[in-house]
Each structure stands twice: as structure tokens, then as C-alpha cells.
Write a protein that holds these residues in place. Structure first.
Motif, short mmCIF file in Angstrom:
data_model
loop_
_atom_site.label_atom_id
_atom_site.label_comp_id
_atom_site.label_asym_id
_atom_site.label_seq_id
_atom_site.Cartn_x
_atom_site.Cartn_y
_atom_site.Cartn_z
N LYS A 152 -5.53 -0.29 4.50
CA LYS A 152 -5.87 0.15 5.84
C LYS A 152 -6.74 1.40 5.73
CE LYS A 152 -3.87 1.41 10.29
NZ LYS A 152 -2.61 1.63 11.05
N ILE A 153 -7.84 1.39 6.48
CA ILE A 153 -8.75 2.55 6.52
C ILE A 153 -8.61 3.17 7.89
CG2 ILE A 153 -11.14 3.33 6.35
CD1 ILE A 153 -11.68 0.97 4.50
N ALA A 154 -8.09 4.41 7.94
CA ALA A 154 -7.83 5.07 9.23
C ALA A 154 -9.13 5.37 9.96
CB ALA A 154 -7.03 6.36 9.02
N SER A 155 -10.14 5.88 9.21
CA SER A 155 -11.42 6.23 9.84
C SER A 155 -12.52 6.06 8.79
CB SER A 155 -11.40 7.67 10.36
OG SER A 155 -11.15 8.58 9.31
N PRO A 156 -13.76 5.83 9.20
CA PRO A 156 -14.85 5.65 8.24
C PRO A 156 -14.99 6.87 7.34
CG PRO A 156 -15.52 4.94 10.42
CD PRO A 156 -14.21 5.64 10.59
N GLY A 157 -15.22 6.61 6.09
CA GLY A 157 -15.41 7.70 5.14
C GLY A 157 -14.16 8.09 4.41
N GLU A 158 -13.00 7.75 4.92
CA GLU A 158 -11.75 8.09 4.26
C GLU A 158 -11.40 7.02 3.22
OE1 GLU A 158 -9.59 10.49 7.91
OE2 GLU A 158 -8.63 8.78 6.96
N LYS A 159 -10.54 7.42 2.30
CA LYS A 159 -10.09 6.51 1.27
C LYS A 159 -9.05 5.56 1.83
CE LYS A 159 -8.64 6.55 -3.57
NZ LYS A 159 -8.19 7.40 -4.69
N ALA A 160 -9.09 4.29 1.39
CA ALA A 160 -8.15 3.30 1.93
C ALA A 160 -6.74 3.61 1.44
CB ALA A 160 -8.55 1.90 1.47
N LYS A 161 -5.76 3.24 2.31
CA LYS A 161 -4.35 3.43 2.00
C LYS A 161 -3.72 2.05 1.77
CE LYS A 161 -3.87 7.63 4.77
NZ LYS A 161 -3.15 8.28 5.88
N ALA A 162 -2.84 2.00 0.76
CA ALA A 162 -2.22 0.73 0.39
C ALA A 162 -0.76 0.73 0.85
CB ALA A 162 -2.30 0.50 -1.11
N PHE A 163 -0.29 -0.45 1.32
CA PHE A 163 1.09 -0.59 1.82
C PHE A 163 1.68 -1.88 1.25
CE2 PHE A 163 1.05 2.69 5.04
CZ PHE A 163 -0.30 2.86 5.30
N LEU A 164 2.99 -1.83 1.11
CA LEU A 164 3.76 -3.03 0.76
C LEU A 164 4.67 -3.35 1.94
CD1 LEU A 164 4.69 -5.20 -1.27
CD2 LEU A 164 6.43 -3.58 -2.05
N HIS A 165 4.53 -4.54 2.55
CA HIS A 165 5.31 -4.92 3.74
C HIS A 165 6.28 -6.03 3.37
CE1 HIS A 165 2.54 -2.69 6.36
NE2 HIS A 165 1.56 -3.20 5.60
N VAL A 166 7.51 -5.92 3.94
CA VAL A 166 8.53 -6.97 3.81
C VAL A 166 8.65 -7.67 5.17
CG1 VAL A 166 10.93 -7.51 3.25
CG2 VAL A 166 9.76 -5.60 2.10
N LEU A 167 8.41 -8.98 5.19
CA LEU A 167 8.47 -9.75 6.43
C LEU A 167 9.59 -10.79 6.33
CD1 LEU A 167 5.17 -9.35 5.68
CD2 LEU A 167 5.03 -10.12 8.08
N LYS A 168 10.27 -11.03 7.46
CA LYS A 168 11.35 -12.03 7.51
C LYS A 168 11.06 -13.04 8.60
CE LYS A 168 14.24 -9.41 10.73
NZ LYS A 168 15.58 -8.82 10.94
N TYR A 169 11.77 -14.16 8.54
CA TYR A 169 11.60 -15.23 9.53
C TYR A 169 12.59 -15.03 10.67
CZ TYR A 169 8.72 -17.74 6.15
OH TYR A 169 7.73 -18.10 5.31
#
Length: 888
Positions: free
Chosen positions: A60-77
């Protein structure tokens, strides 16, 4: 190999829809989440519950020019099978990746994050389907941490070399512009860097893993150093060691080639054997193809023969079945000669009834069989249609002959009974109607009626009318003769005059006349003819087949010997009547019994003229009989009894209206004094009415009481107004007489108790008015002065009243002197005036006591006014006045 869930585009789209807009899914893969026992606190084992989950790596890039941030998401049904977000972690907090040692497959691992608040909670165990999915996820996590976070997590329990080799094998080749020397140099530098800082992984795209450097853990690096130390064995130069290894490899390869050359003859023999076996297999395959073709042709021949045999067998079976069906059809289509002759004959003698019934049974069975037992495919056959037509003609002929016979039978049977005078009541002899013989003769033909109902239900309508018309004449003749003889056999007194026109002695003699014979005559009429009518109605419903739904032919010998005339009404009611037939039955019963009510009316009117009060007992008797009639077949009887109740109520209502008219006419007579005649005579009337109450006629009597007493009270009020000077004396005497005469009855009759209390209230009101008038006549000045004081107190204070004109102290003294100077004489005059014009001396003591009490209360009220307005004036107290009154 099964396709990995990481390549499932639909799964990635679902994850993208479940996450925030702006997040880009780099990798999505299915896992299973469990809680590991090794991580439980307190020495207790954690729960082993597997839950399906989806792990998604996003940037996810919050705003142009910033470094991207990485996330790990856990999803359930969710319950609807839709993915929804359960947890999310930032990859910058990923501190450790460890493979679970308890899982021999190596597909279970743990992800440790350094920002978890509670370290006592066991972290989740993530289990993959295979090692390829595990390596794909872990390599992607390492690449994301290195490229975006500039740091690598700690790797525990993972063969870093194996994972690096997997990444090389499963990553598309990437074109490189660097030379081979540069690549070797870069690999060496990467190895050195790995030995010092940990693994370094590059990625061209986060969905495709490309490993360009060796991944060696610190522990493996130590193992490699130990191995190298073991192999050095005093050798100082690496080139010498490499040359030694090369020579050993060449020696091993030469040994393998020599072994292969030595085994060459054996290999040639094996190859020759394989060639010979191949030729045999080819010959065998050719023979099998030939046999297969022959077997297929033989199978086709067998199937053809079986098919022809089955058709022949089926044709034979069908022919046999057809012959049986034709034989059955011929049986249904054949009409016996004796049956036809019996049904079209015009003789219905008792000796032939059994044969007629058997023929009718055959005819009904044949008609039913043509509808139920014959296959529908035969219905349109010409023979079946012709035979049905013959049966219909035969049925029509029999129905016509039987209907004509029964019409003549009913008419002749009833005419014979009507012509027999001994069957009816005669002078001096009451004859109870007896229809047992009539029912017995009718029941001999009951089966014919039952068959006629089955054959043609419409033919019963004219038969029922003939039966009803004939029996109606008999019933009306019996009721008329019985009613006339019943009235003639009873001696009745002369009709009494109106109850108010009789003198006291005459009224007593009139009331002493016993008219119970009138009630007994009416009761006898009902007790004989109501059961007779109900029985005739039930027999008619049974005999005419209103309740018969199926055709039954009982044993003729038993039925012919049974006495149908002695059957109880409950036996006639054994068959329930269908709702469809109930309306037809009621209409037929009206034709059967209509007109007989006139004889009941004659007895009722005769009894009412002799003694109108007997209507009360007649009403109760009729209600009791009406409450007992609950069967479906007694509808006309219920209607007859209801009409009798209405007629009794009207007749009794005329008597009540005449009584009220006599009371009102008493108002126009000469001036009334003392107790009016209808006041005392009402108690006599009420006593007789209570004696005649039977059953449920309470409401009828209560309505009469209400109407008569209301007219009495209204008339009394009018008569009292005729004497303007002393109107309350008439009310006092008459209301007192009304209470005295009805005291005993009011204790047991609620309606009379209500009027008793009403008379008591009117009596008290009249006493109060009359006593007030007597007091004001003797002490008018005193209480007029007191009234003026009370009126002035509404606008003036007590201190200002003595200064008003006519209310001064001198005026008070003047009033007291004129009113109280000879108060004893005034009280005596008040007593004499109270006794004046009263004819009932027994009322005077109680009236005088009420007068003294009321005068004492008024005087005490006057003394309180004087003490409040004229406190300095002395007047006789209320106690002194009460003592004076008590002494007189």
C-alpha cells in the motif's frame, strides 16, 4: 501436481474485494490455522482446532513519492462463504519464521511478530498443503522484508539451501546483462554476506520468486566449516584439494564405464529375448481380434433369437388375457331372462318381494360393474354402449313401475286408516295415535325405496310428496279429534273479570278456583303428540333414505319378522344425515307436519282464556320440551315449539297490557284516598305468578313484573299530583303498603327486590318532603330567618351580617320571641298537623319520630349560625330542644 491456490485468480479477487481500496494483493494462498500445544502457558496443552484461513500479502502506498508499506492479512470465511478480514500484521514487525519441529512434513510454521502485546498467548500455527506452497510464501515474505523494510527476520528450522534451490527451479529465468565473471563475483560476495548478515534474496516481481544468492544459516555455515576442516587433513592449498577431488571423480566415472562394458553380452541377450516376446504378443493380439469379431457376431445372433422369443411369449400372454377379459365382459353384458321378466312385471306382491329384491340387486350390480369393473378402453365399444342402453331402459321401466306402486300403496294405506273411526278419539274416550302397523307395512317396501334411491335418486321426490301428503291428512285428523275431545272432557270455571275489578272477597274466591286442569291438558297434548311427531320425522328420514349412503341388502327373513313399529327413536337416528340432504329433509318435514300446529294453538288459546296466568306454566312446559329436541330430524318440531313459545308470550303479553290498562284507568276514577286497590292486589297477583313458574319461564315473569310495577308507580305519582295540598300523603301510604305486601316475595325474587328498594327510596323521599312542609308551617319565621343568614354569608363576613336590614340583633330577638316563647304548643301543633289526613295510623309513630329528629337537626343548625353571627345572644341550645322533644 495439483495447482497451487496462490495461482487462483478468483481467490485473489475475493481477497482484493475484502480489503481496503488502495491495497494491492501481491500473493494470496489458502492455509489452515491451529493453536500449538508447545506454545501454551502454564504447562497446559492448547486446543487443537483447525480453521480454514487465507493469507494475503499486500502493498500500500499512502501518497505519491513515499515508500510502499507491506502487510500480512488473515482472512476467514463468513457463514455465507464470503471472505472477511480477521487480522492484519505489518511486515516491518515480522521478527521470526520458524518451521514446527513436531510436523514431519515440514508444512507447518510459525510467524513471530515483535509487537504482540501478550506473549503468553500461543501464536498461530500455519499449515500448508505442501512444501511448494510453504516455500513460495516464506520466500515472498523474505523478499518483501528485504526490499521494502531493509531487514530480514530470523529463520529457524528451515533448510536455507533447499529453499534457495527450490526458488531457482521454480522461478522463470531472468535475462542478465552481467558477464559470467561478474555473476560469480556477485555470488561470492553474496555468500560472504550471508555468512555474516543472513540470507539476501532479490525479486523482480513479488508474485514470482527469483533467488540469486545462496541462503545459508549461521548453523549451516558452522557445519560447512567443520566439514572443510575435516577434509583439509593437513593440506594447505585449496588448489591441491580441488585437484584431488577432480582425480577421484574421474576414477569413479571410469569405473562405472568399465562395469557397463563388462555387462554388454548380458544386455544383448536380454534385448533378443524382448524381441521374441514382442513377436509373440503381436501374434496373440491378432488372434484375440479374430475371436472378438466372432464373439460379437454370435452375441448379435443370440439377441435376435431372444427378441423373437420374447415377442412370441408376450403375444401368447396377451391372447390369453384377452380371452379372459372377453369372457368377463360377456358375463357383464348378459341379462338373465328371469331378472328381466321380474323387473318389467307389474306385480309387487309380498311373495315376490324377495325375487324383486334379488333382481334389483343384480341390476344395480350390473350398472355398477359397467362403470367400475370394466376397463376404460372398453367403454366406447358398441356392444358395451348397447348393453348400457338396455340396462338403462330396464332401470327406467322398473323405477316407473315401482314408483307408481308405492304411490298407490301409500295413498291406500292412509285412506284405510282415516276411514277407520276407531282409530281416532271419540266422545268420552281419548285415543292415543298408534302408527306401529303403518310403519310395519311401510318397512316391507323399505328396500325397494333404497334401491330406487341408488338407481334414480330423482324418483324419490314425488314419492316423498305423496307420502307426506297422505300422512299429513292422518296426523291432522288425529290431532284435531284429540284436541277437541281433550277440551270437551275438562270442566272449566267461568272466565274471571279483570283482577282489579274484583272485590276482596270475590278476588279470593276467584283465586281459589283450581285451573291446574288447563295446564294438565296442554301438557298431555305435548306429551303425546311431540314424541309422535319426532318419531314420525325420524321414521320418515330413515324410511325415505335421507341418511343411507350405500346400498345394503340385509337378510330379508330377519327384517320381515322384525316389529319396525316398536323401534325406538334412537334406532331411527342411527344413521347420520348428510348436510346436503338436511335442507331437503326439512322441506319434506314441513309438508309432512304442516297444519298440525293449528290444533296446538286451539288448546293454547283455550287455556289462556280460562286463566291467563297459566301461560306462565305453559311457557315453562314448552321450553322444557324444546330443550330436549336436538336431533337433525326434529327441525319442524323445534320450529313448532318455538312458535308455541311466541304465541304464549303474546297471549301473556296481552294479559299484562290489559292489567296495565286497568291500572291506568284507575287514575281517571274519583279522588283517591288511602291505599289504592292495585297496590295490595299486586302482591296477590305476584304470588300466583310465582306459583306457576316452571322450567325456564323466569324471564317472562320478570318482564311482566317490570312492566306492571312501572305503570303502577307512574300512575301513583299522577294520582298524588291530583291533590296539590297533600300530595306526599298518598305516596307515603301507598309506597308503605307496597313494601308491606311484597316483603316476603322480595326476599326470594330479585326483580321484586329491585322494585321494593325503589319503593323504599320513594317512601323516604315523600316522608322527607311532607315532614319539611309540616315543620316550615309551624316554624316558618324561624327557619326563614336562618335561610336569610345562610344566603348573606356567601357575600358578607359573619361580623357584617348583624348590621344588615332585617338581620339585626333586634330582629333576631323578635323572631325568637315569636317562635320559641311557646315552643311546646308549637310542637304539639306540628304533631296534630302531621296526623291530619292520614288514613293509615300505623305509619304515624315512625313519621313522628322522623319529624322530631329532622326538626332537632334543623334547630341545631340554626343555633350554630346564631353562635357564629350573634355570639353575644343567648338562645335555647340544641340539647335542650332535643330533651323537650323527647318529653313530648
Amino acid at each position: 501436481m495439483a495447482r497451487s491456490s496462490a495461482d487462483d485468480l478468483d481467490l485473489r479477487n475475493q481477497c482484493q474485494a475484502a480489503l481496503e481500496s488502495g491495497s494491492k494483493v501481491v500473493l494470496s494462498i489458502r492455509v489452515v490455522e491451529t493453536r500449538g500445544a508447545a506454545w501454551a502457558t502454564g504447562g497446559r496443552l492448547g486446543r487443537q482446532m483447525a480453521k480454514p484461513r487465507v493469507l494475503a500479502i499486500t502493498t500500500k502506498i499512502a501518497s505519491p513519492g513515499e515508500k510502499a508499506k507491506a502487510f500480512l492479512h488473515v482472512l476467514k470465511y463468513s457463514s455465507g462463504g464470503v471472505l472477511e478480514l480477521a487480522k492484519d500484521y505489518k511486515l516491518k514487525h515480522l521478527s521470526k519464521m520458524e518451521v514446527n519441529a513436531n510436523d514431519p512434513s515440514g508444512c507447518t510454521f510459525i510467524l513471530g511478530f515483535d509487537n504482540l502485546r501478550s506473549q503468553s498467548v500461543a501464536p498461530s500455527l500455519w499449515t500448508m498443503r505442501n512444501k511448494d506452497d510453504r516455500n513460495r510464501l516464506l520466500v515472498s515474505l523474505l523478499n518483501m522484508c528485504r526490499d521494502l523494510q531493509d531487514r530480514l527476520p530470523k529463520v529457524v528450522g528451515i533448510d536455507i539451501v533447499e529453499m534457495a534451490l527450490w526458488a531457482k527451479d521454480n522461478t522463470p529465468a531472468v535475462s542478465s546483462k552481467a558477464s559470467t565473471a561478474a555473476t560469480a563475483t556477485e555470488a561470492a560476495e553474496a555468500a560472504a554476506s550471508t555468512m555474516e548478515d543472513g540470507p539476501t534474496i532479490t525479486s523482480e516481481d513479488y508474485s514470482n520468486v527469483a533467488v540469486t544468492r545462496d541462503l545459508v544459516s549461521h548453523a549451516e555455515e558452522e557445519d560447512m566449516e567443520a566439514l572443510l576442516d575435516a577434509y583439509v587433513m593437513g593440506i594447505g592449498e585449496a588448489e591441491q584439494f580441488s585437484e584431488r577431488l577432480r582425480r577421484e571423480l574421474l576414477a569413479l566415472e571410469a569405473a562405472n564405464v568399465h562395469a557397463l562394458l563388462e555387462n554388454e553380452p548380458l544386455v544383448e541377450e536380454v534385448l533378443k529375448g524382448l524381441d521374441a516376446a514382442s513377436l509373440c504378443v503381436e501374434d496373440m493380439d491378432e488372434w484375440l481380434r479374430i475371436f472378438n469379431v466372432k464373439l460379437r457376431h454370435m452375441r448379435e445372433d443370440i439377441e435376435s433369437i431372444e427378441s423373437r422369443n420374447n415377442k412370441l411369449e408376450l403375444q401368447s400372454v396377451n391372447n390369453m388375457a384377452l380371452l379372459k377379459e372377453l369372457e368377463k365382459l360377456l358375463v357383464h353384458l348378459r341379462i338373465p331372462t328371469e331378472v328381466e321378466e321380474c323387473l318389467i312385471g307389474d306385480s309387487f306382491d309380498d311373495a315376490q318381494i324377495g325375487q324383486i329384491l334379488e333382481s334389483c340387486e343384480w341390476l344395480s350390480g350390473a350398472l355398477r360393474a359397467l362403470v367400475q369393473n370394466i376397463d376404460p378402453c372398453y367403454v366406447n365399444m358398441r356392444a358395451v354402449k348397447e348393453k348400457r342402453g338396455e340396462l338403462e331402459i330396464l332401470k327406467s321401466s322398473f323405477v316407473t313401475l315401482a314408483s307408481e306402486f308405492l304411490r298407490c300403496f301409500f295413498s291406500k294405506l292412509v285412506d284405510f286408516m282415516i276411514n277407520d273411526l276407531s282409530h281416532f278419539s271419540q266422545k268420552g274416550q281419548l285415543k292415543v295415535p298408534d302408527h306401529n302397523e303403518l310403519k310395519h307395512k311401510c318397512m316391507t317396501h323399505a328396500r325397494i325405496l333404497q334401491i330406487l334411491k341408488f338407481l334414480d335418486k330423482r324418483c324419490l321426490v314425488p314419492l316423498r310428496k305423496v307420502y307426506c301428503h297422505s300422512l299429513n291428512l292422518l296426523l291432522r285428523r288425529e290431532a284435531r279429534e284429540f284436541s277437541n275431545e281433550l277440551r270437551a272432557s275438562i270442566k272449566t270455571p267461568k272466565n274471571p273479570q279483570g283482577w282489579l275489578e274484583i272485590t276482596s272477597n270475590a278476588s279470593q274466591s276467584a283465586n281459589s278456583v283450581d285451573t291446574s286442569s288447563v295446564t294438565n291438558a296442554y301438557f298431555k297434548m305435548l306429551s303425546i303428540f311431540v314424541p309422535l311427531l319426532v318419531d314420525e320425522s325420524s321414521f320418515f328420514a330413515y324410511f325415505m333414505g335421507f341418511g343411507v349412503t350405500t346400498l345394503v341388502f340385509p337378510d330379508s327373513s330377519n327384517d320381515m319378522n322384525k316389529d319396525f313399529g316398536t323401534m325406538d327413536n334412537d334406532e331411527w337416528e342411527c344413521v347420520q344425515i348428510s348436510p346436503d340432504d338436511l335442507d331437503s329433509l326439512n322441506a319434506a318435514l314441513r309438508d309432512l307436519l304442516d297444519g298440525i300446529q293449528e290444533d296446538f294453538y286451539a288448546v293454547l288459546d283455550w287455556a289462556g282464556k280460562i286463566d291467563p296466568l297459566r301461560c306462565i306454566s305453559l311457557h315453562g312446559i314448552t321450553e322444557n320440551y324444546l330443550s330436549e329436541q336436538k336431533s337433525d330430524t326434529s327441525g319442524f318440531v323445534r320450529m313448532l315449539l318455538s312458535e308455541l313459545l311466541t304465541r304464549i308470550s303474546l297471549q301473556f303479553g296481552k294479559f299484562v297490557d290489559e292489567t296495565c290498562h286497568q291500572i291506568e284507568r284507575n287514575e281517571r276514577n274519583a279522588k283517591q284516598t288511602g291505599v289504592l286497590s292495585y297496590i295490595t292486589k299486586f302482591a296477590i297477583l305476584a304470588t300466583r305468578m310465582e306459583q306457576y313458574i316452571q322450567g325456564q319461564s323466569r324471564e317472562l315473569v320478570d318482564m311482566a313484573y317490570t312492566k306492571i310495577v312501572n305503570v303502577m308507580f307512574v300512575t301513583l305519582e299522577r294520582i298524588s299530583q291530583a291533590d296539590p295540598k297533600y300530595p306526599d300523603i298518598v305516596l307515603i301510604e301507598n309506597y308503605a303498603a307496597f313494601q308491606n305486601s311484597l316483603y316476603d316475595l322480595a326476599n326470594v325474587v330479585p326483580t321484586l327486590a329491585k322494585f321494593y328498594h325503589q319503593a323504599s327510596e320513594s317512601y323516604e323521599k315523600a316522608c322527607t318532603n311532607h315532614i319539611n312542609m309540616v315543620i316550615y308551617i309551624q316554624f316558618e319565621k324561624l327557619f326563614t330567618f336562618a335561610q336569610k343568614i345562610e344566603d348573606s354569608m356567601y357575600t358578607l363576613s359573619p361580623e357584617e351580617i348583624p348590621f344588615q336590614v332585617g338581620l339585626s340583633k333586634a330582629d333576631l330577638r323578635k323572631i325568637l320571641k315569636s317562635s320559641l316563647s311557646s315552643v311546646d304548643k308549637a310542637i304539639v301543633g306540628m304533631s296534630k298537623r302531621l296526623q291530619k289526613n292520614f288514613t293509615s295510623e300505623e305509619l304515624l309513630p315512625s313519621l313522628w319520630d322522623k319529624c322530631k329528629k329532622q326538626f332537632a337537626d334543623k334547630y341545631e343548625s340554626f343555633t350554630r349560625l346564631v353562635a357564629k353571627v350573634y355570639p353575644s345572644e343567648n338562645i335555647p341550645s340544641g340539647t335542650e330542644m332535643r330533651d323537650l322533644l323527647a318529653s313530648m
